[in-house]
Scaffold this motif. Structure first.
Motif, PDB file in Angstrom:
ATOM      1  N   GLY A   1       0.807  -1.214   0.000  1.00 22.15           N
ATOM      2  CA  GLY A   1       0.000   0.000   0.000  1.00 22.15           C
ATOM      3  C   GLY A   1       0.836   1.257   0.000  1.00 22.15           C
ATOM      4  O   GLY A   1       0.611   2.179  -0.776  1.00 22.15           O
ATOM      5  N   ARG A   2       1.849   1.292   0.861  1.00 22.65           N
ATOM      6  CA  ARG A   2       2.689   2.484   0.960  1.00 22.65           C
ATOM      7  C   ARG A   2       3.512   2.699  -0.298  1.00 22.65           C
ATOM      8  O   ARG A   2       3.596   3.815  -0.828  1.00 22.65           O
ATOM      9  CB  ARG A   2       3.615   2.366   2.168  1.00 22.65           C
TER      10      ARG A   2
ATOM     11  N   CYS B   1       2.874   1.662  -3.343  1.00 22.76           N
ATOM     12  CA  CYS B   1       1.981   2.056  -4.434  1.00 22.76           C
ATOM     13  C   CYS B   1       1.588   3.521  -4.319  1.00 22.76           C
ATOM     14  O   CYS B   1       1.569   4.252  -5.306  1.00 22.76           O
ATOM     15  CB  CYS B   1       0.751   1.162  -4.434  1.00 22.76           C
ATOM     16  N   SER B   2       1.304   3.963  -3.093  1.00 23.34           N
ATOM     17  CA  SER B   2       0.901   5.346  -2.875  1.00 23.34           C
ATOM     18  C   SER B   2       2.014   6.317  -3.226  1.00 23.34           C
ATOM     19  O   SER B   2       1.805   7.301  -3.941  1.00 23.34           O
ATOM     20  CB  SER B   2       0.488   5.534  -1.412  1.00 23.34           C
ATOM     21  N   TYR B   3       3.218   6.036  -2.735  1.00 25.32           N
ATOM     22  CA  TYR B   3       4.350   6.908  -3.031  1.00 25.32           C
ATOM     23  C   TYR B   3       4.656   6.921  -4.531  1.00 25.32           C
ATOM     24  O   TYR B   3       5.001   7.960  -5.098  1.00 25.32           O
ATOM     25  CB  TYR B   3       5.584   6.455  -2.258  1.00 25.32           C
TER      26      TYR B   3
ATOM     27  N   ARG C   1       2.515   6.452  -7.014  1.00 26.46           N
ATOM     28  CA  ARG C   1       1.503   7.244  -7.721  1.00 26.46           C
ATOM     29  C   ARG C   1       1.732   8.730  -7.536  1.00 26.46           C
ATOM     30  O   ARG C   1       1.558   9.527  -8.478  1.00 26.46           O
ATOM     31  CB  ARG C   1       0.118   6.857  -7.228  1.00 26.46           C
ATOM     32  N   ILE C   2       2.123   9.117  -6.336  1.00 24.46           N
ATOM     33  CA  ILE C   2       2.423  10.539  -6.081  1.00 24.46           C
ATOM     34  C   ILE C   2       3.594  10.989  -6.951  1.00 24.46           C
ATOM     35  O   ILE C   2       3.575  12.085  -7.527  1.00 24.46           O
ATOM     36  CB  ILE C   2       2.733  10.750  -4.585  1.00 24.46           C
TER      37      ILE C   2
ATOM     38  N   HIS D   1       8.059   6.424 -10.874  1.00 28.27           N
ATOM     39  CA  HIS D   1       7.272   5.569  -9.990  1.00 28.27           C
ATOM     40  C   HIS D   1       8.160   4.765  -9.045  1.00 28.27           C
ATOM     41  O   HIS D   1       7.786   4.509  -7.891  1.00 28.27           O
ATOM     42  CB  HIS D   1       6.407   4.630 -10.831  1.00 28.27           C
TER      43      HIS D   1
ATOM     44  N   GLU E   1      10.497   4.207  -3.656  1.00 30.54           N
ATOM     45  CA  GLU E   1      10.812   2.953  -2.977  1.00 30.54           C
ATOM     46  C   GLU E   1      12.314   2.719  -2.928  1.00 30.54           C
ATOM     47  O   GLU E   1      12.850   2.265  -1.917  1.00 30.54           O
ATOM     48  CB  GLU E   1      10.131   1.770  -3.673  1.00 30.54           C
TER      49      GLU E   1
END
Length: 441
Positions: free
Chosen positions: A17-18, A20-22, A24-25, A361, A365
């Motif tokens: 979740g984290r 993917c969120s980062y 997308r931002i 993207h 990470e």
């Protein structure tokens, strides 16, 4: 390599979740930055503040290709489909030449959408290096080199903007009988695309083979490929990449021959382009990661002094060249007159175009954890940002960033294979840029 070793080197994913969120931002920020750079650039152009460029922040013009882009699109589709499988299944020794061949094919296919003469047409421009070879022939290379800084104002734009080595290399190529810009273009494309292999070899030695395999499809299909044919900066990319790769090989294997090669290539960088000096951050990162023996380091340093010593004995004093180039830059009506505030930000947007949204993207990470790949990407970004802040790169960075951008693309190795969706996005952006933008390089 044993299975347990492959498992040990495989990147551990962040919480889904984290991550993917980062990601997308980051992609949203990428889109806003790129779009904003073109919108603001158009406003400045209409106000007469973005000189020379029809499509700022790119040194290019808008256009629309139709059927001409179809062959490249077909090749791109095949590459997206097969490269992930090849990267996973082929032996390492076979994978490297296959990747190099794929990179050359993709580069040439994109360029040929502009016509059969597109591979050498950019080098035929009166501002390019080949147009300055008459001066070398007239004076002789020794005299031309000795008086290079003094006579700089009378040379073509690209000769004035760089140290003497690129011009001397093209002169030497012609002296071997390989005359004409077609051969110069071939040298640039072959050397530039070989960086795919060199970067992968570096990653394998500092971060492991699994990551190197994951990176190869993204290196082949990166949008920066558009500026491999035929900007001389692609040649700089190849030289810098092999210098770094040989440094990694020498450090891991203790090879003095590789160390000597690394040193010689590193020594050429400041004499190919003044803007390559920050690229030394990459071999430095490799040294920090691999901790080579003192003997290897001594060979690298000693051999790195050979080219500077030869040019100095030949009469070219590097600081004088920098000063002369800066003087011609300041009095020019072109890039020196461009807005520093706009291009300081827009140059980063151009980097975004070169590396694509797949890289954006993956960056959060990658930097969220300490790993060798982050050192390589971070070193490239530090060098690139140093140039950007200096203010000497106000525009035209779609070619200037190429030697740095290839290393930033490594962040895309974070994507779980086969990652065909992201590869398709990268190839699609490349094709869109080729179809909609007519670059002067």
């Amino acid at each position: 390599m044993a299975t347990d070793e492959l498992e040990r080197q495989r990147p551990r994913p962040a919480p889904p979740g984290r991550a993917c969120s980062y990601g997308r931002i980051a992609v949203a920020a990428w889109a806003v930055l790129v779009t904003g750079a073109f919108v603001v650039g158009d406003v400045l152009r209409r106000a007469g503040l973005a000189t020379e460029d029809e499509l700022p922040p790119l040194h290019a013009a808008p256009r629309l290709l139709t059927w001409q882009i179809v062959p490249a699109a077909c090749l791109g589709g095949v590459a997206v489909a097969v490269l992930p499988s090849l990267a996973r299944r082929l032996t390492w020794r076979v994978l490297l030449p296959v990747s190099w061949a794929a990179s050359m094919a993709w580069t040439v296919a994109l360029a040929l959408s502009d016509g059969l003469d597109a591979l050498h047409r950019p080098l035929d421009a009166p501002t390019e290096y080949p147009a300055g070879l008459d001066a070398v022939r007239a004076d002789g290379p020794a005299e031309w080199l000795r008086t290079f800084s003094e006579r700089l104002g009378g040379y073509t734009t690209h000769v004035r903007g760089h140290p003497p080595l690129p011009t001397l290399l093209l002169w030497a190529l012609e002296e071997t009988g390989l005359r004409g810009t077609g051969w110069s273009s071939a040298l640039i494309i072959v050397t530039g695309t070989s960086a795919v292999v060199a970067v992968a070899v570096t990653v394998r030695h500092v971060a492991g083979e699994p990551l190197a395999r994951r990176a190869l499809p993204f290196l082949v299909l990166a949008p920066l490929t558009l500026w491999i044919a035929t900007a001389m900066d692609a040649f700089f990319l190849g030289v810098g990449a092999w210098a770094t790769a040989l440094t990694a090989i020498a450090a891991r294997r203790g090879s003095l021959l590789a160390a000597a090669g690394a040193g010689l290539l590193l020594g050429t960088l400041p004499y190919l382009s003044y803007g390559l000096l920050p690229l030394f951050a990459l071999p430095l990162a490799v040294v920090i990661l691999t901790r080579p023996s003192r003997r290897v380091l001594a060979v690298v340093v000693c051999c790195a002094a050979v080219v500077p010593l030869a040019f100095t004995i030949g009469g070219f004093w590097w600081p004088d060249g920098v000063a002369a180039t800066h003087e011609t830059y300041v009095i020019s009506r072109g890039s020196a007159q461009r807005s520093y505030a706009y291009f300081a930000i827009a140059n980063i947007a151009v980097l975004g175009l070169l590396v694509g949204p797949a890289t954006a993207h993956a960056l959060p990470e990658m930097f969220s954890r300490r790993r060798p790949l982050a050192w390589l990407v971070g070193a490239a970004l530090v060098g690139l940002l140093a140039l950007d802040v200096s203010g000497v790169t106000k525009g035209e960075v779609e070619r200037i960033w190429v030697p740095y951008a290839a290393w930033v693309v490594l962040a895309s190795a974070q994507h779980d294979p086969p990652a065909r969706r992201w590869l398709a996005v990268q190839a699609g952006l490349t094709l869109a840029l080729q179809a909609l933008v007519h670059s002067h390089w």
